[in-house]
Design an enzyme around this catalytic site. Structure first.
Site, mmCIF file in Angstrom:
data_model
loop_
_atom_site.group_PDB
_atom_site.id
_atom_site.type_symbol
_atom_site.label_atom_id
_atom_site.label_comp_id
_atom_site.label_asym_id
_atom_site.label_seq_id
_atom_site.Cartn_x
_atom_site.Cartn_y
_atom_site.Cartn_z
ATOM 1 N N ASP A 28 0.786 -1.245 0.000
ATOM 2 C CA ASP A 28 0.000 0.000 0.000
ATOM 3 C C ASP A 28 0.817 1.293 0.000
ATOM 4 O OD1 ASP A 28 -1.935 -1.942 0.241
ATOM 5 O OD2 ASP A 28 -2.783 -1.189 2.103
ATOM 6 N N LYS B 296 -7.210 -4.892 -3.029
ATOM 7 C CA LYS B 296 -8.012 -5.335 -1.884
ATOM 8 C C LYS B 296 -8.980 -4.240 -1.460
ATOM 9 C CE LYS B 296 -4.226 -4.121 1.294
ATOM 10 N NZ LYS B 296 -4.811 -2.983 1.981
ATOM 11 N N CYS C 155 -1.963 -2.282 7.756
ATOM 12 C CA CYS C 155 -1.901 -3.213 6.631
ATOM 13 C C CYS C 155 -0.605 -4.023 6.577
ATOM 14 C CB CYS C 155 -2.152 -2.473 5.322
ATOM 15 S SG CYS C 155 -3.843 -1.817 5.242
#
Length: 193
Positions: free
Chosen positions: A9, A98, A140
């Site tokens: 990310d 995601k 994350c």
């Protein structure tokens, strides 16, 4: 067997100037790029994850509680969902998206464009060891590392190439990862905003 780098990310919305910025995010992007350039043979494979929201329901809060709900971020089709420009994407073989319609923190909840999940892709490429870097250490990165270990991969988090939201949640994340057998290398970037 082989090793892989999982870049989690490293997107504009999670770096300085983004809608859900983590201080130090741009530095993490640049640091990952420097490491890939300095050690091109270190990993057999390099993959990345992206938060990729269409309509994730309660994951977007108005107002957000910053625990279960967050400001709008990484919406498909926006510049916020793109990789930070300091991240060299040349080595990335596949991106796992995601969170289209629900909260998703772990890269192992994501899928490639062809629908393949991260665990299956890694196994198909004979990967048995992964290093995890990216944003955010306490969300994350934590979820991805815990799932990697749960899936049976020898997992290391290169903490110096992660940026964390807050000291308290980072302490919890580090204890959880250590308790799950994840190797922790270095210290995460945690800076006062």
């Amino acid at each position: 067997m082989a090793n892989a780098l999982i870049i989690v990310d490293v997107q504009n919305d999670f770096c300085e100037g983004g809608s859900l910025a983590v201080v130090g995010g741009a530095g993490v992007a640049a640091g990952i790029s420097r490491l890939l350039a300095a050690e091109p043979e270190r990993w057999a494979h390099v993959v990345a994850t992206k938060d990729y929201h269409v309509d994730p329901g309660a994951h977007f809060g108005d107002p957000p509680d910053f625990v279960e709900s967050w400001p709008r971020h990484c919406v498909v089709g926006t510049t916020g969902s793109e990789f930070h420009p300091e991240l060299d994407t040349g080595r990335i073989e596949v991106i796992f998206h995601k969170g289209e319609h629900a909260a998703a923190y772990s890269g192992f909840e994501g899928h490639a464009d062809d629908g393949e999940c991260l665990a299956d892709w890694l196994r198909r490429h004979d990967v048995d060891q992964v290093d995890v870097v990216g944003i955010a250490t306490d969300h994350c990165v934590r979820a991805t590392a815990l799932d990697a270990a749960r899936e049976g991969f020898a997992t290391t988090v290169l903490l110096e190439l992660t940026a964390a939201v807050a000291p308290a949640t980072t302490d919890v994340a580090l204890r959880a990862m250590d308790g799950a057998g994840v190797t922790l290398h270095g210290q995460p970037v945690i800076r006062a905003a």
